[in-house]
Design a protein around this motif. Structure first.
Motif, mmCIF file in Angstrom:
data_model
loop_
_atom_site.group_PDB
_atom_site.id
_atom_site.type_symbol
_atom_site.label_atom_id
_atom_site.label_comp_id
_atom_site.label_asym_id
_atom_site.label_seq_id
_atom_site.Cartn_x
_atom_site.Cartn_y
_atom_site.Cartn_z
ATOM 1 N N ILE A 28 73.777 76.104 87.580
ATOM 2 C CA ILE A 28 73.393 76.317 86.171
ATOM 3 C C ILE A 28 71.912 76.660 86.057
ATOM 4 N N LEU A 29 71.066 75.915 86.778
ATOM 5 C CA LEU A 29 69.623 76.130 86.678
ATOM 6 C C LEU A 29 69.218 77.485 87.250
ATOM 7 N N ILE A 30 69.773 77.845 88.406
ATOM 8 C CA ILE A 30 69.435 79.137 89.010
ATOM 9 C C ILE A 30 69.977 80.283 88.161
ATOM 10 N N THR A 31 71.168 80.112 87.595
ATOM 11 C CA THR A 31 71.757 81.160 86.757
ATOM 12 C C THR A 31 70.893 81.444 85.535
ATOM 13 N N SER A 32 70.327 80.396 84.924
ATOM 14 C CA SER A 32 69.475 80.603 83.749
ATOM 15 C C SER A 32 68.256 81.450 84.090
ATOM 16 N N GLY A 33 67.742 81.280 85.298
ATOM 17 C CA GLY A 33 66.591 82.091 85.709
ATOM 18 C C GLY A 33 66.978 83.498 86.106
ATOM 19 N N ILE A 34 68.107 83.631 86.813
ATOM 20 C CA ILE A 34 68.494 84.956 87.306
ATOM 21 C C ILE A 34 68.904 85.867 86.159
ATOM 22 N N ILE A 35 69.413 85.308 85.054
ATOM 23 C CA ILE A 35 69.742 86.121 83.886
ATOM 24 C C ILE A 35 68.487 86.800 83.358
ATOM 25 N N LEU A 36 67.383 86.067 83.332
ATOM 26 C CA LEU A 36 66.112 86.650 82.888
ATOM 27 C C LEU A 36 65.605 87.692 83.879
ATOM 28 N N VAL A 37 65.842 87.451 85.175
ATOM 29 C CA VAL A 37 65.421 88.427 86.190
ATOM 30 C C VAL A 37 66.186 89.730 86.011
ATOM 31 N N TYR A 38 67.489 89.655 85.722
ATOM 32 C CA TYR A 38 68.307 90.843 85.519
ATOM 33 C C TYR A 38 67.834 91.656 84.305
ATOM 34 N N GLN A 39 67.174 91.015 83.366
ATOM 35 C CA GLN A 39 66.699 91.705 82.167
ATOM 36 C C GLN A 39 65.336 92.364 82.361
ATOM 37 N N LEU A 40 64.713 92.149 83.521
ATOM 38 C CA LEU A 40 63.410 92.747 83.783
ATOM 39 C C LEU A 40 63.543 94.246 84.051
ATOM 40 N N GLN A 41 62.490 94.972 83.751
ATOM 41 C CA GLN A 41 62.430 96.403 84.074
ATOM 42 C C GLN A 41 61.665 96.597 85.374
ATOM 43 N N PHE A 42 62.157 97.527 86.190
ATOM 44 C CA PHE A 42 61.494 97.876 87.441
ATOM 45 C C PHE A 42 61.278 99.384 87.428
ATOM 46 N N CYS A 43 60.036 99.793 87.329
ATOM 47 C CA CYS A 43 59.709 101.213 87.204
ATOM 48 C C CYS A 43 58.665 101.604 88.246
ATOM 49 N N LEU A 48 56.928 92.795 91.298
ATOM 50 C CA LEU A 48 57.314 94.205 91.269
ATOM 51 C C LEU A 48 57.707 94.678 89.869
ATOM 52 N N SER A 49 58.054 93.759 88.994
ATOM 53 C CA SER A 49 58.531 94.129 87.662
ATOM 54 C C SER A 49 57.392 94.630 86.777
ATOM 55 N N THR A 50 57.743 95.553 85.905
ATOM 56 C CA THR A 50 56.771 96.075 84.924
ATOM 57 C C THR A 50 56.954 95.423 83.559
ATOM 58 N N SER A 51 57.835 94.417 83.460
ATOM 59 C CA SER A 51 58.081 93.732 82.187
ATOM 60 C C SER A 51 57.169 92.521 82.050
ATOM 61 N N ASP A 52 57.184 91.945 80.871
ATOM 62 C CA ASP A 52 56.481 90.697 80.619
ATOM 63 C C ASP A 52 57.299 89.559 81.246
ATOM 64 N N THR A 53 56.730 88.850 82.201
ATOM 65 C CA THR A 53 57.458 87.815 82.942
ATOM 66 C C THR A 53 57.023 86.405 82.549
ATOM 67 N N SER A 54 56.331 86.266 81.419
ATOM 68 C CA SER A 54 55.820 84.946 81.024
ATOM 69 C C SER A 54 56.958 83.959 80.751
ATOM 70 N N LEU A 55 58.020 84.425 80.058
ATOM 71 C CA LEU A 55 59.150 83.548 79.766
ATOM 72 C C LEU A 55 59.854 83.137 81.055
ATOM 73 N N LEU A 56 60.046 84.093 81.963
ATOM 74 C CA LEU A 56 60.686 83.796 83.239
ATOM 75 C C LEU A 56 59.861 82.778 84.031
ATOM 76 N N SER A 57 58.556 82.955 84.061
ATOM 77 C CA SER A 57 57.689 82.024 84.784
ATOM 78 C C SER A 57 57.799 80.624 84.203
ATOM 79 N N LEU A 58 57.929 80.537 82.880
ATOM 80 C CA LEU A 58 58.067 79.240 82.218
ATOM 81 C C LEU A 58 59.397 78.583 82.585
ATOM 82 N N VAL A 59 60.475 79.385 82.584
ATOM 83 C CA VAL A 59 61.797 78.856 82.949
ATOM 84 C C VAL A 59 61.803 78.398 84.407
ATOM 85 N N VAL A 60 61.197 79.184 85.291
ATOM 86 C CA VAL A 60 61.129 78.819 86.706
ATOM 87 C C VAL A 60 60.360 77.521 86.888
ATOM 88 N N PHE A 61 59.253 77.385 86.150
ATOM 89 C CA PHE A 61 58.436 76.169 86.257
ATOM 90 C C PHE A 61 59.234 74.934 85.855
#
Length: 314
Positions: free
Chosen positions: A154-169, A187-200
């Motif tokens: 459950i915990l890893i899935t919540s983070g990976i969902i946000l990773v899948y929403q990132l843009q890579f350009c 490597l992502s060009t998206s804003d990763t602040s929310l993902l970093s918070l979830v990972v933390f």
């Protein structure tokens, strides 16, 4: 959508170990031998515990599932790394890269959760021996292991969902031998602040709580051992948890060593080799420690070896 001057990334190029040069073949052979050792050692533990009646105890049940997590964790990473070592760099689909990241997270953190459950098992065996059999029933052991997988999933899935929403350009090169979370986020060009918070916050139940739980249980175990009057009794009590303590220390020391070093250009190669140490050291140590320290496993191995090599009577 990516800007017009940048193309959307569909493949990730893993650069691997570019500085090996003349050491490529020796490094490949050593890595292959270690991987084969991990597969054979953990498979042997799993098979012995599954099909041997005298190993049907809570401790060995948890050891079996720890071996399964080690098996899955290394198999997710090392085959690609071996291929990468021989070919210099490898292009993998972005979806495969994210799947490897996800599977490494699940199987890797399940190791820590099972180690925490095993510390509870050792605590009951030493500090509450009269209640051990009534508490650590077979259905309870199954529920604890399933609970470890579900919580981490459950915990890893919540983070990976946000990773899948990132843009890579644009840029699609990762200077690593597998798709680790840090390089993928960088490597992502998206804003990763929310993902970093979830990972933390996810690290609290996946790393901090199991680690603190292990420390607390071993403090209680140590206090109980020191209260034993006879030297023989103290030695026997300590021997029941020494194997697990070695494995716990190996797991957390290698993990902390890897993730405590901040990434930088000068430390990329160091981080890669430390990551390799974290990936292979605990899975190769586990079967060695439990085979060497456990009299039951040693005797079972001897029994099967004698049955195989004993000449048949005509």
């Amino acid at each position: 959508m990516c800007p017009q001057n940048k193309t959307e990334v569909n493949e990730i190029v893993l650069l691997g170990f570019q500085d090996l040069t003349s050491s490529t073949i020796p490094f490949f052979i050593v890595s292959l031998l270690i991987y084969v050792g991990i597969l054979c050692g953990n498979s042997l533990i799993i098979l012995l515990v599954t099909f041997t009646e005298n190993l049907q105890t809570p401790m060995f049940f948890f050891v079996k599932h720890l071996g399964l997590a080690d098996f899955l964790f290394t198999t997710n990473i090392l085959p690609l790394m071996l291929h990468l070592t021989l070919n210099g760099n490898v292009s993998v689909p972005l979806g495969f890269c994210l799947f490897q990241l996800y599977f490494a997270g699940v199987s890797g953190f399940v190791q820590g959760s099972i180690l925490a459950v095993m510390s509870y098992d050792r605590y009951l065996a030493i500090c509450r021996p009269l209640h051990y059999v009534s508490i650590m029933r077979s259905n309870v052991c199954v529920q604890l292991v399933i609970g470890c997988w579900i919580v981490v999933f459950i915990l890893i899935t919540s983070g990976i969902i946000l990773v899948y929403q990132l843009q890579f350009c644009g840029f699609n090169h990762i200077d690593h031998f597998y798709c680790d979370l840090g390089p993928v986020i960088a490597l992502s060009t998206s804003d990763t602040s929310l993902l970093s918070l979830v990972v933390f916050f996810s690290t609290i139940p996946m790393i901090f709580i199991p680690c603190v739980f292990v420390i607390v249980t071993y403090i209680c175990i140590l206090i109980s051992i020191l209260r034993i009057s006879s030297r023989t009794g103290r030695k026997k009590a300590f021997s029941t948890c020494s194997s697990h303590l070695v494995v716990v220390c190996t797991y957390y020391v290698t993990m902390i060593t890897v993730y405590s070093i901040p990434p930088s250009r000068n430390s990329l190669n160091i981080n890669k080799f430390l990551s390799l140490l974290y990936i292979v050291f605990t899975p190769i140590v586990n079967p060695i420690i439990y085979s060497w320290r456990s009299k039951e496993i040693r005797e079972t191995l001897k029994k099967y070896v004698r049955a195989i090599v004993r000449p048949r009577k005509i």
